[in-house]
Design a protein around this motif. Structure first.
Motif, mmCIF file in Angstrom:
data_model
loop_
_atom_site.group_PDB
_atom_site.id
_atom_site.type_symbol
_atom_site.label_atom_id
_atom_site.label_comp_id
_atom_site.label_asym_id
_atom_site.label_seq_id
_atom_site.Cartn_x
_atom_site.Cartn_y
_atom_site.Cartn_z
ATOM 1 N N PHE A 223 0.827 -1.222 0.000
ATOM 2 C CA PHE A 223 0.000 0.000 0.000
ATOM 3 C C PHE A 223 0.852 1.259 0.000
ATOM 4 O O PHE A 223 0.351 2.342 0.307
ATOM 5 N N GLY A 225 2.594 4.566 -1.187
ATOM 6 C CA GLY A 225 2.181 5.559 -2.165
ATOM 7 C C GLY A 225 0.698 5.824 -2.171
ATOM 8 O O GLY A 225 0.226 6.596 -3.014
ATOM 9 N N THR A 226 -0.050 5.195 -1.310
ATOM 10 C CA THR A 226 -1.491 5.418 -1.194
ATOM 11 C C THR A 226 -1.798 5.988 0.188
ATOM 12 O O THR A 226 -0.942 6.065 1.076
ATOM 13 N N ASN A 227 -3.042 6.375 0.380
ATOM 14 C CA ASN A 227 -3.473 6.923 1.665
ATOM 15 C C ASN A 227 -4.063 5.858 2.582
ATOM 16 O O ASN A 227 -4.765 6.186 3.552
ATOM 17 N N VAL A 228 -3.780 4.604 2.288
ATOM 18 C CA VAL A 228 -4.330 3.505 3.079
ATOM 19 C C VAL A 228 -3.393 3.242 4.253
ATOM 20 O O VAL A 228 -2.174 3.127 4.096
ATOM 21 N N SER A 229 -3.954 3.164 5.436
ATOM 22 C CA SER A 229 -3.207 2.847 6.645
ATOM 23 C C SER A 229 -3.743 1.556 7.235
ATOM 24 O O SER A 229 -4.946 1.241 7.119
ATOM 25 N N LYS A 238 -10.080 -2.852 1.900
ATOM 26 C CA LYS A 238 -8.953 -2.433 1.065
ATOM 27 C C LYS A 238 -8.073 -3.638 0.685
ATOM 28 O O LYS A 238 -7.577 -3.723 -0.450
ATOM 29 N N GLU A 241 -9.859 -5.531 -2.057
ATOM 30 C CA GLU A 241 -9.748 -4.847 -3.347
ATOM 31 C C GLU A 241 -8.342 -4.998 -3.944
ATOM 32 O O GLU A 241 -8.184 -5.184 -5.156
ATOM 33 N N ARG A 242 -7.347 -4.912 -3.083
ATOM 34 C CA ARG A 242 -5.972 -5.066 -3.574
ATOM 35 C C ARG A 242 -5.723 -6.474 -4.098
ATOM 36 O O ARG A 242 -5.074 -6.670 -5.135
ATOM 37 N N ASP A 245 -7.402 -6.808 -7.450
ATOM 38 C CA ASP A 245 -6.642 -6.098 -8.486
ATOM 39 C C ASP A 245 -5.441 -6.922 -8.947
ATOM 40 O O ASP A 245 -5.163 -7.024 -10.159
#
Length: 420
Positions: A223, A225-229, A238, A241-242, A245
């Motif tokens: 994760f 580079g994303t805003n996911v914590s 999340k 979804e990852r 993908d």
């Protein structure tokens, strides 16, 4: 050599290595023929009858000439004059010894372990070496018993030429020296698929509650580079979804590889259909699965085949055989087809020099250069193949004889009478 050059040209400053390199270049590029080189040597060094100092120069010239040859370090210097004679610094006995060693080595080496023959330059020097070895092959070819041995002798002669002219030969066999047929882009895609599958496994482990430091570090990198914590309340969504993908990417990469494989298979089948339909249909057949039952009794097997082959059978063909025989009685037999050395030479002449060789690793260039083989091909070996139609002999023939001759033999195999 450097000392003599310094006495002749004191105004020119040159090192010993530079002088040896220039001599090597002049001899290898055939800038001057043998007669011109001898004339230059005589002009450079005065004759023995002029003065007393020149008398000491004659033995010095011989010594310096030997030093030049040693400094150049060429395996052989071969050239041909207008009369077709071969001038060479390597004696014919040494060439014959090299040929003998190469033939003996080739006979004891399997086809897949033979060295890969390099492409030789079409120079006068190389052609002169081939012409010098050509009459030496007569003794070996006359004692040849079959096509396999003839092919081995010819490959040994080509190997001897490469060693005499100093060509670079691969130490490994042709089977180990072949490059991978898998393209680089496919290797990169397969590496991406492997990394994506490994990442999917780590994400699934984290979603299942595995919080080991290695797993957590991998999830954070996924994760990046994303805003996911990882402390978010919807982190499980999340993660799902990852994972989806990554699975879609794997499916897209796999589909790209399948498209390439199908296209490559289709093109190969089209080429094979144009060149060898029998081989194509054989490759399309499903492999026959052998039975896993008990082995049949030996006595029963012998009795079964003996009843088929040992008992005489009287066939009654009927009156139609007599009708066909009467109709064919007036047909004039076809004149015998005679394959001459000129036919073989003409078929070889049209073949490309460095086209990819067969299993024996022998290019058409050597079939053209060693013209003595044109007298051997129409001999008893082809007669044996045309009469007995032996499959093994025919396969060996396909390695030795170029494609135009093989096609000619296939269409006239029943009527061929060969002559030497």
């Amino acid at each position: 050599m450097h000392r003599l050059f310094a006495e002749l040209e004191p105004s020119v400053t040159v090192t010993e290595q530079n002088l040896a390199d220039r001599v090597r270049y002049i001899l290898r590029s055939n800038t001057f023929d043998v007669t011109e080189l001898e004339r230059l040597r005589r002009e450079a060094v005065p004759s023995s009858g002029e003065n007393a100092a020149a008398e000491d120069a004659a033995p010095q010239l011989a010594e310096q000439t030997a030093n030049v040859d040693a400094a150049v370090n060429t395996p052989v210097v071969v050239d041909s004059n207008d009369d077709g004679t071969v001038a060479q610094e390597l004696e014919l006995e040494q060439m014959r010894s090299t040929l003998e060693e190469a033939i003996v080595e080739t006979r004891s080496t399997p086809l897949e372990n033979r060295p890969r023959l390099p492409h030789s330059a079409l120079s006068k020097r190389n052609r002169a070496v081939v012409r010098a070895l050509n009459p030496m092959l007569v003794t070996y070819l006359e004692a040849s018993r079959d096509l396999c041995e003839t092919d081995s002798i010819l490959f040994g002669a080509a190997l001897a030429v490469c060693r005499i002219i100093g060509a670079k030969l691969s130490t490994a066999g042709r089977a180990t020296g072949q490059s991978s047929a898998i393209p680089a882009w496919r290797i990169r895609i397969e590496e991406r698929i492997a990394k994506a599958r490994a990442l999917i496994g780590r994400l699934i482990c984290f979603r299942s509650g595995n919080t080991r430091p290695r797993i957590v570090r991998t999830v954070r990198m996924a994760f990046a580079g994303t805003n996911v914590s990882l402390s978010q309340p919807d982190i499980m969504q999340k993660l799902t979804e990852r994972i989806d993908d990554l699975k879609q990417r794997i499916a897209a990469w796999g589909k790209r590889i399948r498209r390439y494989t199908e296209r490559s298979t289709r093109l190969n089948q089209n080429r094979l259909f144009q060149s060898d339909q029998k081989r194509l249909y054989k490759s399309l057949e499903r492999p026959i699965v052998s039975g896993t039952g008990p082995v049949p009794n030996q006595a029963d097997t012998v009795a079964f085949w003996r009843s088929l082959w040992s008992e005489p059978v009287n066939h009654n063909e009927g009156p139609w055989m007599e009708v066909v025989a009467s109709q064919c009685a007036g047909i004039t037999p076809m004149d015998p087809v005679i394959i001459t050395p000129d036919d073989v030479a003409e078929a070889v002449r049209r073949a490309p020099n460095w086209k990819s060789p067969g299993l024996d690793g022998l290019h058409h260039y050597w079939l053209k250069g060693f013209m003595i083989i044109h007298m051997v091909c129409p001999r008893s070996e082809l007669h044996e193949v045309s009469e007995h139609k032996d499959a093994k002999a025919a396969s060996i023939l396909s390695l030795l004889v170029p494609l135009p001759i093989r096609i000619y033999l296939d269409f006239n195999a029943d009527k061929i009478h060969t002559t030497a």
